[in-house]
Write an enzyme that holds these catalytic residues in place. Structure first.
Site, PDB file in Angstrom:
ATOM      1  N   HIS A 181       0.816  -1.207   0.000  1.00  0.00           N
ATOM      2  CA  HIS A 181       0.000   0.000   0.000  1.00  0.00           C
ATOM      3  C   HIS A 181       0.856   1.267   0.000  1.00  0.00           C
ATOM      4  O   HIS A 181       0.391   2.324  -0.434  1.00  0.00           O
ATOM      5  CB  HIS A 181      -0.948  -0.009   1.189  1.00  0.00           C
ATOM      6  CG  HIS A 181      -2.117  -0.918   0.987  1.00  0.00           C
ATOM      7  ND1 HIS A 181      -3.393  -0.590   1.392  1.00  0.00           N
ATOM      8  CD2 HIS A 181      -2.221  -2.137   0.396  1.00  0.00           C
ATOM      9  CE1 HIS A 181      -4.224  -1.573   1.071  1.00  0.00           C
ATOM     10  NE2 HIS A 181      -3.520  -2.525   0.470  1.00  0.00           N
ATOM     11  N   HIS A 188      -2.135 -12.030  -2.669  1.00  0.00           N
ATOM     12  CA  HIS A 188      -3.139 -12.753  -1.892  1.00  0.00           C
ATOM     13  C   HIS A 188      -2.727 -14.184  -1.577  1.00  0.00           C
ATOM     14  O   HIS A 188      -3.524 -14.947  -1.049  1.00  0.00           O
ATOM     15  CB  HIS A 188      -4.472 -12.740  -2.643  1.00  0.00           C
ATOM     16  CG  HIS A 188      -5.069 -11.375  -2.750  1.00  0.00           C
ATOM     17  ND1 HIS A 188      -6.125 -11.078  -3.591  1.00  0.00           N
ATOM     18  CD2 HIS A 188      -4.754 -10.211  -2.124  1.00  0.00           C
ATOM     19  CE1 HIS A 188      -6.426  -9.789  -3.483  1.00  0.00           C
ATOM     20  NE2 HIS A 188      -5.613  -9.247  -2.587  1.00  0.00           N
TER      21      HIS A 188
END
EC number: 1.11.1.21
Length: 722
Positions: free
Chosen positions: A98, A266
């Protein structure tokens, strides 16, 4: 002042509301040109001092010891924020992801290279919930190594080591990111006034992802990429895929890189939504001082571990979320999936009739098996035919997937660092990657004066020489250190065809300069900059000043094969106020676009002012227009622009939206024409104060010297080899 706890008369507090005088001015007069972005990283806010050199500190860093400490941290679970399954790997990956993921290719802003995740607004974006905990977990390490490791580097290093700790062979890592010390509050993240406002605010047509407002990449205010629950929170994997493609393209990622990053991101860790998201406390910037920089306090159960709520989505993507394996693809393609909701009420997908042994274990109790999940973005990898084909290839070749992801991760986390010459450390990959904009070293051993004499006698005009050098250098962006004169990419596709570069005129100049470069066995890049300097020197001589513009040899020439055409398209100027060029009628005013360009070039407001005034009188306007030239001696480096923009014998009359006449107050005779950009230097109170300085009778020489200094700054902005 804490307004929540203050019991006095807040009407008497000059700081009530937390706004500066400057911010309040813009509230009263919202159309006033905001120059704050030009001064947002003033050296006065840097606690390390103006002389601090991070690269010198890095030379003292014990990299091996640092990496061991970060590796040990991954499994050193703290009671105040326990690690899922005993490892912080997933949390640290998300923090690094992020941090880097805010990067956007249109203007190069965002990204991981400054450590900006520590400050608002990024530290309080909904998408960054709980990352305050990740950074606080790193604090003991930052404290230990001090100035020898920046927050920006440490955040990305933690993500890299997190992947290595679960079994991925990473592609490499580079130190070299300098921290900022003040929020980048003037970066445009969108016009919305609320988090996660409907996407329609950002698109001309939500059904057309390419209509997303430029320069934005994320689909909502406060998100890094797309909404994991679907477009506007409405699950539709096929539609989500189209928005994923556009968002990642705006980060200069292709389909294969996008699929690899989605799957690889993920493969480890989990999402957190086991509780009521509506009861979370405010984000860090809005939380009470007793929270000490923490946000999103959670009264649900323990509020952490199994009870943590972050995105609202709940669960892991794989059977073994602490291992780098192919589990993501095994579950995605091994089962059919149905839409459901998390305990927090978020849309997510769950497998139908999953075998018990394929379920991941609970983060706190390994004897309990829990349901895995996929987001709408994950389902897009299965539904979209292009992404599906790529993911099936990954599924069948784990080594290929690992290599592709490792390279894409390296690109994601290093994209905004600039050229390899800025990289530092033992793990810097030796391979030159095209997205790093490689440039070969140039010749540094030649007689500069002989080259200057040849150029000076070439027949090129002052305007032609200065304009070509400017067009070559103006592509530089301090946001991601791309562009600039080094490499002479102005002669290559796509730059040689850009409208702003006046291709026909450009080619004429290049046809004259290229043989000179070849004759002296030097780069065309050096030759172009030298020509610009000669033009400045001639213009100064015409004004009666003998000056030498500073010049540094050694630029190289990139080849077409070294140039990633698609990503360089993002650097094409739609406006250049310094040359009075505007390609299209954008909603953004021309003067705002000038300030934006100046900030990317690393200029202050005074530097922007003197540079523009000098370029006007030299005669560098696009298409040779005379708008804003404001002198009868074009080609002479005088302060006439400032003298005449502040002259009260003039009147100013609007002709249309972006054109004005400057008339003699007594005779009403038209003296000059000008654009909004020209007139802003007489109308804006701050810029007028600078214009008045350069208009003074005793500052004619100061104007010339200041202009030369700023010109050299722009020409050398990309010289990281110096």
């Amino acid at each position: 002042m804490d307004n929540n706890n203050f019991s006095g008369d807040i009407s008497k507090c000059p700081f009530h509301g937390g706004n500066t005088v400057s911010e309040k001015s813009y509230q009263w007069w919202p159309k006033t040109l905001n120059l704050d972005i030009l001064h947002q990283h003033d050296v006065k806010v840097n606690p390390l001092g103006q002389d601090f050199n991070y690269h010198e500190e890095l030379k003292k860093l014990d990299v091996k010891a640092l990496k061991k400490d970060v590796t040990d941290l991954m499994t050193d679970s703290q009671d105040w924020w326990p690690a899922d399954w005993g490892t912080y790997a997933g949390l640290m990956v998300r923090m690094a992801w992020h941090s880097a993921g805010s990067y956007r290719a249109f203007d190069g802003r965002g990204g991981a290279a400054t450590g900006n995740q520590r400050f608002a607004p990024l530290n309080s974006w909904p998408d960054n919930a709980s990352l305050d905990k990740a950074r606080r977990l790193l604090w003991p390490i930052k404290k230990k190594y001090g100035n020898k490791i920046s927050w920006a580097d440490l955040i990305i290093l933690a993500g890299n080591i997190a992947y290595e700790s679960v079994g991925l062979k990473t592609f490499g890592f580079a130190f070299g990111r300098n921290d900022i010390w003040h929020p980048e509050k003037d970066i445009y993240w969108g016009a919305e006034k609320e988090w996660l406002a409907p996407s329609e605010n950002r698109y001309k047509d939500l059904e057309t992802p390419t209509s997303l407002e430029k320069p934005l990449a994320a689909v909502h205010m406060g998100l890094i990429y797309v909404n994991p629950e679907g477009v506007n929170g409405n699950p539709d994997p096929a539609k989500t895929a189209l928005h994923i493609r556009e968002t990642f393209a705006r980060m200069a990622m292709n389909d294969e890189e996008t699929a690899a990053l989605t799957a690889g991101g993920h493969t480890i860790g989990k999402a957190h939504g086991n509780g009521d998201a509506s009861i979370l406390g405010p984000e860090p910037e809005a939380a009470g001082i007793e929270e000490q920089g923490f946000g999103w306090s959670n009264p649900n159960g323990k509020g952490k571990g199994r009870d943590a709520v972050t995105s609202g989505i709940e669960g892991a993507w794989t059977t073994n979320p602490t291992k780098w394996d192919n589990g993501y693809f095994d579950l995605l393609f091994g089962y059919e999936w149905q839409l459901t909701k998390s305990p927090a009420g978020a849309h997510q997908w769950e497998p139908i009739n999953i075998k018990d042994e394929h379920k991941p274990v609970d983060v706190e109790n390994p004897t309990i098996r829990v349901m895995p999940m996929m987001t709408d973005a994950d389902m897009a990898m299965k539904v979209d035919p292009i992404y599906r084909k790529i993911c099936e290839k990954f599924k069948n070749d784990h080594a290929y997937f690992s290599e592709t992801f490792a390279r894409a991760w390296f690109k994601l986390t290093h994209r905004d660092m600039g050229p390899k010459s800025r990289y530092f450390g033992p793990d810097v990959p030796s391979e030159d990657l095209i997205w790093q904009d490689p440039i070969p070293a140039g010749n540094k051993n030649y007689d500069v004066n002989k080259v200057k004499e040849k150029i000076s006698n070439s027949g090129l005009s002052i305007s032609e020489m200065v304009t070509t050098a400017w067009d070559s250098a103006r592509t530089y962006r301090g946001s991601d250190m791309r562009g600039g004169a080094n490499g002479a990419r102005i002669r290559l596709i796509p730059q040689k065809n850009w409208e702003a570069n006046e291709p026909q005129k450009l080619q004429k100049v290049l046809n004259i300069l290229e043989p000179i470069a070849n004759e002296f066995n030097i780069s065309l890049a050096d030759t172009i900059v030298l020509a610009g300097n000669i033009g400045i020197e001639k213009a100064a001589k015409n004004a009666g000043y003998e000056i030498t513009v500073p010049f540094k040899v050694g630029r190289g020439d990139a080849s077409q094969e070294m140039t990633e055409v698609e990503s360089f398209e993002f650097l094409e100027p739609s406006a250049d106020g310094f040359r009075n060029f505007q390609k299209q009628d954008d909603n953004i005013s021309t003067e705002e676009m000038l300030v934006d360009k100046a900030q990317l070039l690393g200029l202050t407001a005074p530097e922007m002012t003197v540079l523009l005034g000098g370029m006007r009188v030299i005669g560098t306007n696009y298409g040779n227009t005379t708008h804003g030239v404001l002198t009868d001696k074009q080609g002479t480096l005088t302060n006439d622009f400032f003298v005449n923009i502040t002259d009260m014998s003039n009147t100013w009359k609007a002709v249309d939206k972006n054109m004005y006449e400057i008339r003699d107050r007594k005779t009403n005779k038209i003296k000059w024409t000008a654009t909004r950009i020209d007139l802003i230097f007489g109308s804006n109170s701050i810029l007028r104060s600078y214009s008045e300085v350069y208009a003074q009778d005793d500052h004619k020489e100061k104007f010339v010297k200041d202009f030369v200094k700023v010109w050299a700054k722009v020409m050398n902005a990309d010289r990281f080899d110096l």
